[in-house]
Design a protein around this motif. Sequence first.
Motif, PDB file in Angstrom:
ATOM      1  N   ARG A 185     -22.385  10.438   1.879  1.00  0.00           N
ATOM      2  CA  ARG A 185     -23.806  10.110   2.019  1.00  0.00           C
ATOM      3  C   ARG A 185     -24.585  10.596   0.805  1.00  0.00           C
ATOM      4  O   ARG A 185     -25.518   9.945   0.345  1.00  0.00           O
ATOM      5  CB  ARG A 185     -24.353  10.721   3.311  1.00  0.00           C
ATOM      6  CG  ARG A 185     -23.863  10.013   4.563  1.00  0.00           C
ATOM      7  CD  ARG A 185     -24.343  10.713   5.828  1.00  0.00           C
ATOM      8  NE  ARG A 185     -23.411  10.424   6.917  1.00  0.00           N
ATOM      9  CZ  ARG A 185     -23.072  11.268   7.866  1.00  0.00           C
ATOM     10  NH1 ARG A 185     -23.597  12.493   7.889  1.00  0.00           N
ATOM     11  NH2 ARG A 185     -22.227  10.923   8.811  1.00  0.00           N
ATOM     12  N   ILE A 245     -32.640  12.146   3.898  1.00  0.00           N
ATOM     13  CA  ILE A 245     -32.951  11.172   4.943  1.00  0.00           C
ATOM     14  C   ILE A 245     -31.689  10.442   5.393  1.00  0.00           C
ATOM     15  O   ILE A 245     -31.587  10.035   6.558  1.00  0.00           O
ATOM     16  CB  ILE A 245     -34.044  10.168   4.500  1.00  0.00           C
ATOM     17  CG1 ILE A 245     -33.591   9.307   3.323  1.00  0.00           C
ATOM     18  CG2 ILE A 245     -35.344  10.887   4.187  1.00  0.00           C
ATOM     19  CD1 ILE A 245     -34.547   8.156   3.029  1.00  0.00           C
ATOM     20  N   ARG A 246     -30.706  10.310   4.501  1.00  0.00           N
ATOM     21  CA  ARG A 246     -29.463   9.669   4.921  1.00  0.00           C
ATOM     22  C   ARG A 246     -28.672  10.587   5.847  1.00  0.00           C
ATOM     23  O   ARG A 246     -28.137  10.150   6.860  1.00  0.00           O
ATOM     24  CB  ARG A 246     -28.632   9.269   3.696  1.00  0.00           C
ATOM     25  CG  ARG A 246     -27.466   8.342   4.047  1.00  0.00           C
ATOM     26  CD  ARG A 246     -26.931   7.608   2.849  1.00  0.00           C
ATOM     27  NE  ARG A 246     -25.837   6.717   3.243  1.00  0.00           N
ATOM     28  CZ  ARG A 246     -25.998   5.479   3.717  1.00  0.00           C
ATOM     29  NH1 ARG A 246     -27.205   4.983   3.847  1.00  0.00           N
ATOM     30  NH2 ARG A 246     -24.952   4.753   4.052  1.00  0.00           N
ATOM     31  N   GLU A 305     -29.149   3.226  12.757  1.00  0.00           N
ATOM     32  CA  GLU A 305     -28.520   2.267  11.852  1.00  0.00           C
ATOM     33  C   GLU A 305     -29.540   1.205  11.439  1.00  0.00           C
ATOM     34  O   GLU A 305     -30.487   0.916  12.174  1.00  0.00           O
ATOM     35  CB  GLU A 305     -27.329   1.601  12.533  1.00  0.00           C
ATOM     36  CG  GLU A 305     -26.170   2.546  12.805  1.00  0.00           C
ATOM     37  CD  GLU A 305     -24.975   1.819  13.386  1.00  0.00           C
ATOM     38  OE1 GLU A 305     -25.057   0.563  13.509  1.00  0.00           O
ATOM     39  OE2 GLU A 305     -23.985   2.480  13.708  1.00  0.00           O
ATOM     40  N   TRP A 335     -35.643   3.321  11.877  1.00  0.00           N
ATOM     41  CA  TRP A 335     -36.353   4.440  11.249  1.00  0.00           C
ATOM     42  C   TRP A 335     -35.734   4.897   9.950  1.00  0.00           C
ATOM     43  O   TRP A 335     -36.451   5.326   9.039  1.00  0.00           O
ATOM     44  CB  TRP A 335     -36.466   5.587  12.247  1.00  0.00           C
ATOM     45  CG  TRP A 335     -37.352   5.217  13.394  1.00  0.00           C
ATOM     46  CD1 TRP A 335     -36.986   4.965  14.689  1.00  0.00           C
ATOM     47  CD2 TRP A 335     -38.757   4.961  13.332  1.00  0.00           C
ATOM     48  NE1 TRP A 335     -38.077   4.584  15.437  1.00  0.00           N
ATOM     49  CE2 TRP A 335     -39.179   4.585  14.628  1.00  0.00           C
ATOM     50  CE3 TRP A 335     -39.704   5.021  12.319  1.00  0.00           C
ATOM     51  CZ2 TRP A 335     -40.499   4.268  14.934  1.00  0.00           C
ATOM     52  CZ3 TRP A 335     -41.030   4.707  12.612  1.00  0.00           C
ATOM     53  CH2 TRP A 335     -41.408   4.351  13.903  1.00  0.00           C
ATOM     54  N   TYR A 336     -34.430   4.852   9.813  1.00  0.00           N
ATOM     55  CA  TYR A 336     -33.855   5.192   8.511  1.00  0.00           C
ATOM     56  C   TYR A 336     -34.312   4.195   7.456  1.00  0.00           C
ATOM     57  O   TYR A 336     -34.714   4.573   6.353  1.00  0.00           O
ATOM     58  CB  TYR A 336     -32.327   5.220   8.575  1.00  0.00           C
ATOM     59  CG  TYR A 336     -31.701   5.262   7.198  1.00  0.00           C
ATOM     60  CD1 TYR A 336     -31.829   6.381   6.385  1.00  0.00           C
ATOM     61  CD2 TYR A 336     -31.024   4.156   6.682  1.00  0.00           C
ATOM     62  CE1 TYR A 336     -31.293   6.415   5.107  1.00  0.00           C
ATOM     63  CE2 TYR A 336     -30.476   4.182   5.414  1.00  0.00           C
ATOM     64  CZ  TYR A 336     -30.610   5.314   4.623  1.00  0.00           C
ATOM     65  OH  TYR A 336     -30.094   5.333   3.343  1.00  0.00           O
ATOM     66  N   ASN A 337     -34.271   2.922   7.793  1.00  0.00           N
ATOM     67  CA  ASN A 337     -34.700   1.895   6.846  1.00  0.00           C
ATOM     68  C   ASN A 337     -36.168   2.068   6.484  1.00  0.00           C
ATOM     69  O   ASN A 337     -36.555   1.911   5.319  1.00  0.00           O
ATOM     70  CB  ASN A 337     -34.453   0.511   7.444  1.00  0.00           C
ATOM     71  CG  ASN A 337     -34.490  -0.601   6.408  1.00  0.00           C
ATOM     72  OD1 ASN A 337     -34.526  -0.350   5.205  1.00  0.00           O
ATOM     73  ND2 ASN A 337     -34.474  -1.830   6.873  1.00  0.00           N
ATOM     74  N   ALA A 344     -37.904   4.922   6.554  1.00  0.00           N
ATOM     75  CA  ALA A 344     -38.026   6.115   5.720  1.00  0.00           C
ATOM     76  C   ALA A 344     -37.631   5.818   4.278  1.00  0.00           C
ATOM     77  O   ALA A 344     -38.268   6.286   3.325  1.00  0.00           O
ATOM     78  CB  ALA A 344     -37.156   7.240   6.283  1.00  0.00           C
ATOM     79  N   LEU A 345     -36.590   5.023   4.111  1.00  0.00           N
ATOM     80  CA  LEU A 345     -36.116   4.660   2.779  1.00  0.00           C
ATOM     81  C   LEU A 345     -37.068   3.677   2.097  1.00  0.00           C
ATOM     82  O   LEU A 345     -37.532   3.906   0.969  1.00  0.00           O
ATOM     83  CB  LEU A 345     -34.719   4.048   2.899  1.00  0.00           C
ATOM     84  CG  LEU A 345     -34.112   3.421   1.652  1.00  0.00           C
ATOM     85  CD1 LEU A 345     -33.887   4.474   0.583  1.00  0.00           C
ATOM     86  CD2 LEU A 345     -32.802   2.703   1.997  1.00  0.00           C
ATOM     87  N   LEU A 403     -30.893  10.710   9.264  1.00  0.00           N
ATOM     88  CA  LEU A 403     -31.326   9.551  10.045  1.00  0.00           C
ATOM     89  C   LEU A 403     -30.304   8.430  10.189  1.00  0.00           C
ATOM     90  O   LEU A 403     -30.344   7.689  11.167  1.00  0.00           O
ATOM     91  CB  LEU A 403     -32.601   8.959   9.419  1.00  0.00           C
ATOM     92  CG  LEU A 403     -33.853   9.824   9.459  1.00  0.00           C
ATOM     93  CD1 LEU A 403     -34.984   9.160   8.687  1.00  0.00           C
ATOM     94  CD2 LEU A 403     -34.277  10.097  10.894  1.00  0.00           C
ATOM     95  N   VAL A 404     -29.404   8.262   9.233  1.00  0.00           N
ATOM     96  CA  VAL A 404     -28.619   7.029   9.215  1.00  0.00           C
ATOM     97  C   VAL A 404     -27.680   6.913  10.414  1.00  0.00           C
ATOM     98  O   VAL A 404     -27.435   5.804  10.917  1.00  0.00           O
ATOM     99  CB  VAL A 404     -27.846   6.890   7.886  1.00  0.00           C
ATOM    100  CG1 VAL A 404     -26.650   7.837   7.828  1.00  0.00           C
ATOM    101  CG2 VAL A 404     -27.387   5.453   7.673  1.00  0.00           C
TER     102      VAL A 404
END
Length: 412
Positions: free
Chosen positions: A305, A220-221, A229, A238-240, A242-243, A224-225
Amino acid sequence: MSASSLAPSPDRRHDLDWIRIGAFLLLILYHVGLFYVPWDWHVKSSHEVPALEPIMQLTNPWRLTLLFLVSGAATRFLADSLAHDGRVGADRLAGSRILRLLPPLLFAMFVIVPPQSYYELVEALGRLAPQADAYHNAFTADFWVRYATASGNWCDADDCLVTPTWNHMWFVAYLLLYSLLLAGLLALTFGRLRGLGDLLERGLKGWGLLIWPIVFLAIIRWGLVLRFEITHDLVNDWYNHALSFSAFLFGFLTARSGALREGFIRLRWPALILGLVAWAAWAGYAWEYRAEDAMPAEALRRLMRGVYAADQWAFIVAILGFGARHLNRGGPMLHYLTIGVFPFYIVHQTVIVVVGHHLAQLRLPLAAEAGLLIALTVAACFLAYELARRMRWAGLLLGVRPQAANRPPLAA
């Protein structure tokens, strides 16, 4: 069905209570550190301490992911306690989370958080016009009205301050959202979602408990990252999501797994070693390329990453393992702090911002300034908690239920 799911499970986990308390207290120290490192923050000390950056990186990758995981586990115990006649009670779970989280979120956004934005503007004005009287000027006149009505128009050449905002309370907003999503999933699946915990237990046997989550976090990093951001704005984060939602759901599904608990204990030392190695690599990379115009090679960025993901999960495994092994005792102190860390969290950042801004004007030596800032922040947190305990239902505004003082602690 797995053996661990047949074994009796406790109604609470003292180790998770202690871990949650420790994570919140680390967060307070982390925000004190933000006052001193060169990174952008609401207010800044005149003492800049770049050497703090590697120390800040020690907790940066995993502290909030751990909190979401522990919060998911707490929600599992809460959901089980609210079940009735074997039914999941998703509506009760949603109602309980709204009552617990929405009042302090709204109260904080309009009462606790505004001073953070105010002093951020004061310091920004001081940089733009150093001779201006920062406390009596058109830039911050009628501040609260303009803050609450989103009419401040506080902009510079780079960005605008959008209000009202939740700042550090984004964690509570996201936790509320995830709890409501979980309640919806439980209602739609008639509670069978919890059976996924058995699948996770089978899939994470042995070293898989350390390896496969690192693979997931790295994926996911990588994916998406760069596109999303971390913004904490709920909509484009969305990265946050997902995490954080993955960690929350993992905690919910595995909270009662004796096999995974034993797995964390068994892997605690290898995980700690891996975490320290990954931290050294990540902190060194972040230090080497800390300049704004630094451009590491793309292959190195991709590699790091993966290192970041290893840092994240290895420390979480180590903390859960050592906690399960050594933090199994309850008692009055645990009871007191389990309830208290939520009001601590609600007020701490505003205290750091306000006190830090005024201490900086005194030009004290670094050790005196930092010591006073930590001491006054801790004292204000305890004061807020003691006031909330005596406010009956109004205590909900600071995250304290009126009956909480007489209730045994959950990890919630």
